[in-house]
Write a protein that holds these residues in place. Structure first.
Motif, PDB file in Angstrom:
ATOM      1  N   PHE A   1       0.829  -1.197   0.000  1.00  0.00           N
ATOM      2  CA  PHE A   1       0.000   0.000   0.000  1.00  0.00           C
ATOM      3  C   PHE A   1       0.870   1.256   0.000  1.00  0.00           C
ATOM      4  N   GLY A   2       1.896   1.283   0.824  1.00  0.00           N
ATOM      5  CA  GLY A   2       2.756   2.458   0.904  1.00  0.00           C
ATOM      6  C   GLY A   2       3.540   2.696  -0.370  1.00  0.00           C
ATOM      7  N   SER A   3       3.951   1.616  -1.011  1.00  0.00           N
ATOM      8  CA  SER A   3       4.714   1.743  -2.243  1.00  0.00           C
ATOM      9  C   SER A   3       3.877   2.359  -3.355  1.00  0.00           C
ATOM     10  N   SER A   4       2.614   1.990  -3.430  1.00  0.00           N
ATOM     11  CA  SER A   4       1.765   2.555  -4.482  1.00  0.00           C
ATOM     12  C   SER A   4       1.530   4.049  -4.248  1.00  0.00           C
TER      13      SER A   4
ATOM     14  N   SER B   1       4.850   5.782  -5.198  1.00  0.00           N
ATOM     15  CA  SER B   1       5.061   5.750  -6.636  1.00  0.00           C
ATOM     16  C   SER B   1       4.173   6.765  -7.347  1.00  0.00           C
ATOM     17  N   ALA B   2       2.920   6.833  -6.951  1.00  0.00           N
ATOM     18  CA  ALA B   2       2.000   7.780  -7.579  1.00  0.00           C
ATOM     19  C   ALA B   2       2.416   9.216  -7.306  1.00  0.00           C
ATOM     20  N   SER B   3       2.822   9.518  -6.084  1.00  0.00           N
ATOM     21  CA  SER B   3       3.215  10.891  -5.768  1.00  0.00           C
ATOM     22  C   SER B   3       4.533  11.252  -6.451  1.00  0.00           C
TER      23      SER B   3
ATOM     24  N   LEU C   1       7.170  14.363 -10.760  1.00  0.00           N
ATOM     25  CA  LEU C   1       7.968  14.453 -11.984  1.00  0.00           C
ATOM     26  C   LEU C   1       7.175  15.094 -13.125  1.00  0.00           C
ATOM     27  N   VAL C   2       5.911  14.755 -13.225  1.00  0.00           N
ATOM     28  CA  VAL C   2       5.076  15.356 -14.268  1.00  0.00           C
ATOM     29  C   VAL C   2       4.947  16.857 -14.025  1.00  0.00           C
TER      30      VAL C   2
ATOM     31  N   LEU D   1      10.690  10.321 -21.204  1.00  0.00           N
ATOM     32  CA  LEU D   1      11.993   9.754 -20.868  1.00  0.00           C
ATOM     33  C   LEU D   1      12.257   9.833 -19.367  1.00  0.00           C
ATOM     34  N   ILE D   2      11.941  10.950 -18.753  1.00  0.00           N
ATOM     35  CA  ILE D   2      12.192  11.140 -17.326  1.00  0.00           C
ATOM     36  C   ILE D   2      11.309  10.217 -16.485  1.00  0.00           C
ATOM     37  N   VAL D   3      10.021  10.166 -16.793  1.00  0.00           N
ATOM     38  CA  VAL D   3       9.113   9.312 -16.026  1.00  0.00           C
ATOM     39  C   VAL D   3       9.439   7.841 -16.278  1.00  0.00           C
TER      40      VAL D   3
END
Length: 89
Positions: free
Chosen positions: A1-4, A7-9, A14-15, A29-31
């Motif tokens: 749960f914490g990893s998702s 990862s989303a944040s 980055l976006v 390329l960066i994402v």
């Protein structure tokens, strides 16, 4: 749960960062590189942890993980803020 959640944040950060005009062509390329580096971590992390555990014991391996986590937390404080105008766009 914490990893998702992390990862989303991280991807959203980055976006937001690549909204800058000179970085827009490199957004994919960066994402993508971020995703690839996470995958490398999933492969190398357990291998390095196993080597550390075999060589020095579990306590040392956990201490290394704690030190790396503290180092990452310290580096996160140096990340640049995303301007509010970029977030609202």
């Amino acid at each position: 749960f914490g990893s998702s959640l992390a990862s989303a944040s991280a991807c959203a950060y980055l976006v937001d960062l690549t909204e800058r005009h000179h970085l827009r062509p490199y957004r994919g390329l960066i994402v993508g590189a971020q995703g690839g580096l996470i995958a490398v971590g999933y492969v190398l992390g357990p291998a390095i942890g196993g080597l550390l555990t075999d060589a020095f014991g579990a306590q040392t391996a956990y201490c290394v993980v704690a030190a790396l986590t503290a180092g990452c937390a310290a580096l996160y404080t140096t990340l640049p803020e995303v301007p509010a105008a970029v977030c609202a766009a």
